[in-house]
Design an enzyme around this catalytic site. Structure first.
Site, PDB file in Angstrom:
ATOM      1  N   CYS A 271     -14.985  34.836  75.018  1.00 29.53           N
ATOM      2  CA  CYS A 271     -15.085  36.154  74.373  1.00 29.53           C
ATOM      3  C   CYS A 271     -14.094  37.081  75.058  1.00 29.53           C
ATOM      4  O   CYS A 271     -14.100  37.214  76.277  1.00 29.53           O
ATOM      5  CB  CYS A 271     -16.500  36.712  74.526  1.00 29.53           C
ATOM      6  SG  CYS A 271     -16.588  38.481  74.170  1.00 29.53           S
TER       7      CYS A 271
ATOM      8  N   CYS B  91     -16.049  40.101  77.092  1.00 32.12           N
ATOM      9  CA  CYS B  91     -16.979  39.929  78.215  1.00 32.12           C
ATOM     10  C   CYS B  91     -16.308  40.313  79.547  1.00 32.12           C
ATOM     11  O   CYS B  91     -15.086  40.181  79.685  1.00 32.12           O
ATOM     12  CB  CYS B  91     -17.483  38.479  78.270  1.00 32.12           C
ATOM     13  SG  CYS B  91     -18.911  38.164  77.183  1.00 32.12           S
TER      14      CYS B  91
ATOM     15  N   HIS C  56     -23.175  40.154  76.312  1.00 35.51           N
ATOM     16  CA  HIS C  56     -22.682  39.664  75.034  1.00 35.51           C
ATOM     17  C   HIS C  56     -23.800  39.569  73.987  1.00 35.51           C
ATOM     18  O   HIS C  56     -23.547  39.629  72.785  1.00 35.51           O
ATOM     19  CB  HIS C  56     -22.056  38.282  75.252  1.00 35.51           C
ATOM     20  CG  HIS C  56     -21.338  37.716  74.061  1.00 35.51           C
ATOM     21  ND1 HIS C  56     -20.013  37.978  73.798  1.00 35.51           N
ATOM     22  CD2 HIS C  56     -21.759  36.904  73.057  1.00 35.51           C
ATOM     23  CE1 HIS C  56     -19.642  37.352  72.681  1.00 35.51           C
ATOM     24  NE2 HIS C  56     -20.682  36.679  72.213  1.00 35.51           N
TER      25      HIS C  56
ATOM     26  N   ASN D 191     -18.361  48.669  63.564  1.00 38.01           N
ATOM     27  CA  ASN D 191     -18.612  47.650  62.542  1.00 38.01           C
ATOM     28  C   ASN D 191     -19.517  46.620  63.179  1.00 38.01           C
ATOM     29  O   ASN D 191     -19.128  45.960  64.142  1.00 38.01           O
ATOM     30  CB  ASN D 191     -17.310  46.972  62.103  1.00 38.01           C
ATOM     31  CG  ASN D 191     -16.388  47.910  61.363  1.00 38.01           C
ATOM     32  OD1 ASN D 191     -16.835  48.768  60.603  1.00 38.01           O
ATOM     33  ND2 ASN D 191     -15.084  47.765  61.577  1.00 38.01           N
TER      34      ASN D 191
ATOM     35  N   SER E 166     -14.887  41.431  64.205  1.00 38.66           N
ATOM     36  CA  SER E 166     -14.149  40.231  64.588  1.00 38.66           C
ATOM     37  C   SER E 166     -14.669  39.619  65.888  1.00 38.66           C
ATOM     38  O   SER E 166     -14.187  38.579  66.306  1.00 38.66           O
ATOM     39  CB  SER E 166     -12.656  40.537  64.678  1.00 38.66           C
ATOM     40  OG  SER E 166     -12.426  41.727  65.379  1.00 38.66           O
TER      41      SER E 166
ATOM     42  N   HIS F  21     -19.521  40.518  70.456  1.00 38.67           N
ATOM     43  CA  HIS F  21     -19.813  41.325  71.652  1.00 38.67           C
ATOM     44  C   HIS F  21     -20.000  42.774  71.205  1.00 38.67           C
ATOM     45  O   HIS F  21     -19.157  43.320  70.503  1.00 38.67           O
ATOM     46  CB  HIS F  21     -18.674  41.207  72.671  1.00 38.67           C
ATOM     47  CG  HIS F  21     -19.066  41.701  74.029  1.00 38.67           C
ATOM     48  ND1 HIS F  21     -19.240  40.874  75.098  1.00 38.67           N
ATOM     49  CD2 HIS F  21     -19.372  42.947  74.471  1.00 38.67           C
ATOM     50  CE1 HIS F  21     -19.618  41.583  76.153  1.00 38.67           C
ATOM     51  NE2 HIS F  21     -19.691  42.856  75.790  1.00 38.67           N
TER      52      HIS F  21
ATOM     53  N   HIS G 285     -19.642  46.261  70.386  1.00 35.22           N
ATOM     54  CA  HIS G 285     -18.564  47.224  70.640  1.00 35.22           C
ATOM     55  C   HIS G 285     -18.350  48.119  69.435  1.00 35.22           C
ATOM     56  O   HIS G 285     -18.734  47.791  68.320  1.00 35.22           O
ATOM     57  CB  HIS G 285     -17.261  46.496  70.983  1.00 35.22           C
ATOM     58  CG  HIS G 285     -16.613  45.800  69.816  1.00 35.22           C
ATOM     59  ND1 HIS G 285     -17.088  44.629  69.268  1.00 35.22           N
ATOM     60  CD2 HIS G 285     -15.529  46.130  69.077  1.00 35.22           C
ATOM     61  CE1 HIS G 285     -16.321  44.264  68.259  1.00 35.22           C
ATOM     62  NE2 HIS G 285     -15.370  45.155  68.104  1.00 35.22           N
TER      63      HIS G 285
ATOM     64  N   GLN H  52     -15.397  51.344  67.935  1.00 36.83           N
ATOM     65  CA  GLN H  52     -13.988  51.697  67.983  1.00 36.83           C
ATOM     66  C   GLN H  52     -13.811  53.202  67.845  1.00 36.83           C
ATOM     67  O   GLN H  52     -14.706  53.904  67.380  1.00 36.83           O
ATOM     68  CB  GLN H  52     -13.231  51.019  66.844  1.00 36.83           C
ATOM     69  CG  GLN H  52     -13.319  49.500  66.838  1.00 36.83           C
ATOM     70  CD  GLN H  52     -12.277  48.886  65.907  1.00 36.83           C
ATOM     71  OE1 GLN H  52     -11.098  49.231  65.959  1.00 36.83           O
ATOM     72  NE2 GLN H  52     -12.707  47.986  65.046  1.00 36.83           N
TER      73      GLN H  52
HETATM   74  O1  LIG Z   1     -10.317  46.383  64.175  1.00 34.27           O
HETATM   75  P1  LIG Z   1     -11.009  45.081  63.836  1.00 34.27           P
HETATM   76  O2  LIG Z   1     -12.410  45.019  64.398  1.00 34.27           O
HETATM   77  O3  LIG Z   1     -10.198  43.896  64.222  1.00 34.27           O
HETATM   78  O4  LIG Z   1     -11.104  45.070  62.250  1.00 34.27           O
HETATM   79  C1  LIG Z   1     -12.184  45.544  61.500  1.00 34.27           C
HETATM   80  O5  LIG Z   1     -12.283  46.970  61.515  1.00 34.27           O
HETATM   81  C2  LIG Z   1     -11.171  47.681  60.947  1.00 34.27           C
HETATM   82  C3  LIG Z   1     -11.502  49.161  60.944  1.00 34.27           C
HETATM   83  O6  LIG Z   1     -12.644  49.454  60.164  1.00 34.27           O
HETATM   84  C4  LIG Z   1     -10.850  47.198  59.538  1.00 34.27           C
HETATM   85  O7  LIG Z   1      -9.633  47.781  59.111  1.00 34.27           O
HETATM   86  C5  LIG Z   1     -10.719  45.670  59.481  1.00 34.27           C
HETATM   87  O8  LIG Z   1     -10.547  45.248  58.141  1.00 34.27           O
HETATM   88  C6  LIG Z   1     -11.979  45.039  60.080  1.00 34.27           C
HETATM   89  O9  LIG Z   1     -11.875  43.633  60.057  1.00 34.27           O
END
Ligand SMILES: O=P(O)(O)O[C@H]1O[C@H](CO)[C@@H](O)[C@H](O)[C@H]1O
Ligand SMILES: O=P(O)(O)O[C@H]1O[C@H](CO)[C@@H](O)[C@H](O)[C@H]1O
Lengths: 351, 351
Positions: B52, B55, B115, B155, B163, B166, B168, B170
């Site tokens: 990961c 981690c 994790h 997300n 993706s 873990h 998290h 943004q």
């Molecule tokens: O940034 P990540 O986690 O790789 O990507 C994820 O979040 C982003 C922001 O919402 C999106 O644009 C991507 O399509 C999604 O897969």
């Protein structure tokens, strides 16, 4: 490198049809993917399936028996989101809780009696019959005095929420004009009033000159990746002639529409050698609202989710939902890839 | 039955924060589902995973080694959609092809070194540390003079494009104010100018009186299914106090935010006894644009896709993309279901 470059640097682009923006991150296509991978669709389906509620002669969920149809057919959706007999009314509490009753009609269109076909795999004359049926449906729905807008669309593929693989589309006709249409009406009207020609005529002229976003064309229609595309391989079909709705298309134009539909969707299937999922639909003028809508220019949108392969799609999630849409590959790159593909379907291509 | 009834008849509802509409079809929840079914997520993950890239102590995709962190940490995204050094510039061809260069900063926030945890499974004091980190991040990003908006989001779950499992979130901070924020600024400003109080204060007062859409509350925050919810179990967290951004929250308010976050996300997990996927994020005022933004009222949106079970989600496709969003169950039904659930996480509940 310190000169701004659309093919290399992050930027936003304006959707002239809606007035909205998309964030483009061309440098980001090298991002590794450890996330969700879709299961590939079934490669070959049978021509008839006993428990499919759309196959000829079968019984639907509500018990109705389908005709033994041999061309496209339309019928009212057994689980319509909009109903013809909804009483009028609404609510408005200090402008904070606001609701309006909504009448409408939802139709299902089976494209073919064959369970195993999709638009790109159908013959041109059979696609032409679908175009004729769309025209007829629009005609009878526009004759209902309370109907203001008629949305013709198709959800293709499981990952687009399609609940039955039998090739079919839908029509939702409503009492109010939906939001996306309001936006496109406003933008097209502004342009038409200022320039005396349709926004999409001017846009098409520019695209035909630049060529970089054109996918395919015939005498009557052009398929293009719009400059402001949100989905990786998003496309638009635009009629060369400035008409307001599908009823205005002549016989040769209807053949032309069937042709461009087959060619665009074949390129889509060939891109990742898979039955390419998308939501697609046509946008045309509202009806029965007392306006003449000469600003409106018929077109069709294709919103396909796949990004890198038959199993890796683009997610419109966090930032996209909360801020605005974002894309990685450029529309120019997407158009170049679609343009270089053959127009013979990979399943029927000789090896 | 011929009196219009919000719980029985199709209707549209107005989102007062954006000025947009959603179509509600309460009668449609009995629709059979033959479409896509999601694979259920892994029930139990290990606390540490060797490959990961989030981690503690592990190497990321770009080679950087993570610290041996024991609380939440933030770092710049290795695959940022926005970059700090993008040259300025743009394009405008007759108002038809319009683009603007876009600078920005993208950050990743690991909520926990573990994790195997998610927000609902973390202890209150550890969630509080995430709230403190959000505050600090906002402070340092708002100090960058060109940054106009800071989008904090998460997300959660594979089906939301996450993706890496873990835990998290943004942060994407940008040179321009994103579209959704422009809409919410316009709507809140109009209300504030007319009524001298924030739109969400007035809305919250109404919701607290009606009670039917309230999910949970504490002294400082309320979790509610908004009247105009698009996603089946969509929710908003609204601060009782009218503040413009997260930096203004006091210590007790930050504890209150940690508390309501834990309680809402626990109810979510308990709904279908699964780690409930969603995209969530906070909306707050823009910075560095020379305006005082007293109209702005901090809030947080939760957009979860699941509809009927851990494996059947709502698809925002054809009609939703081309016309406007549509939902089946009513917001009142969704709130009632979430309200009746316990606030002890199903994984730790005694049997
Ligand atoms: O940034 P990540 O986690 O790789 O990507 C994820 O979040 C982003 C922001 O919402 C999106 O644009 C991507 O399509 C999604 O897969
Ligand atoms: O009407 P269907 O095919 O059952 O349902 C599908 O299309 C509808 C219209 O785009 C969407 O609202 C549904 O979420 C989707 O699953």
């Amino acid at each position: 490198e310190h000169t701004f470059d659309l093919t290399a640097h992050p930027h936003t682009r304006l959707n002239i049809l809606t007035g909205e923006w998309v964030l483009v991150s061309p440098h980001r296509s090298k991002r590794p993917w450890q996330g969700k991978v879709e299961a590939p669709g079934l490669a070959q389906r049978p021509a008839y399936v006993e428990d499919c509620y759309l196959c000829p002669g079968n019984h639907r969920a509500d018990g109705t028996q389908n005709a033994a149809y041999d061309g496209p057919i339309a019928f009212t959706n057994d689980f319509s989101a909009l109903l013809n007999d909804t009483p009028s009314g609404g609510a408005n509490e200090d402008g904070l809780l606001v609701a309006r009753s909504q009448k409408g009609i939802c139709r299902v269109i089976c494209f073919s009696p064959r369970h195993d076909l999709t638009l790109p795999e159908m013959e041109m004359p059979d696609i032409r019959k679908v175009v004729d049926l769309w025209q007829n449906e629009l005609k009878s729905l526009a004759a209902v005095p309370y109907i203001k807008y008629i949305q013709i669309f198709e959800n293709k593929g499981e990952i687009m929420g399609c609940s039955n693989p039998h090739p079919h589309g839908q029509i939702w006709a409503s009492e109010d004009v939906p939001m996306e249409i309001e936006k496109e009406t406003r933008q097209q009207r502004n342009y038409f009033q200022q320039h005396g020609r349709s926004l999409l005529s001017a846009y098409l002229e520019k695209e035909l000159k630049e060529e970089v976003r054109i996918i395919a064309q015939n005498e009557h229609f052009v398929a293009v990746v719009p400059f402001w595309a949100v989905w990786p391989y998003e496309a638009m079909i635009i009629s060369r002639r400035h008409v307001q709705h599908i009823m205005q298309f002549t016989d040769v134009e209807k053949d032309g529409l069937a042709d461009i539909l087959k060619r665009l969707t074949t390129r889509y299937d060939n891109l990742f050698q898979t039955s390419f999922p998308y939501s697609a639909g046509m946008h045309q003028m509202p009806f029965n609202d007392g306006e003449d809508h000469s600003e409106w220019h018929w077109h069709m949108h294709f919103y396909p989710p796949l990004l890198r392969s038959a199993t890796v799609k683009k997610f419109m999630v966090g930032y996209e939902m909360l801020a605005h849409p974002q894309r990685d590959i450029t529309p120019e790159y997407a158009a170049a890839r679609l343009r270089e593909l053959p127009e013979v379907h990979y399943k029927t291509a000789e090896v």
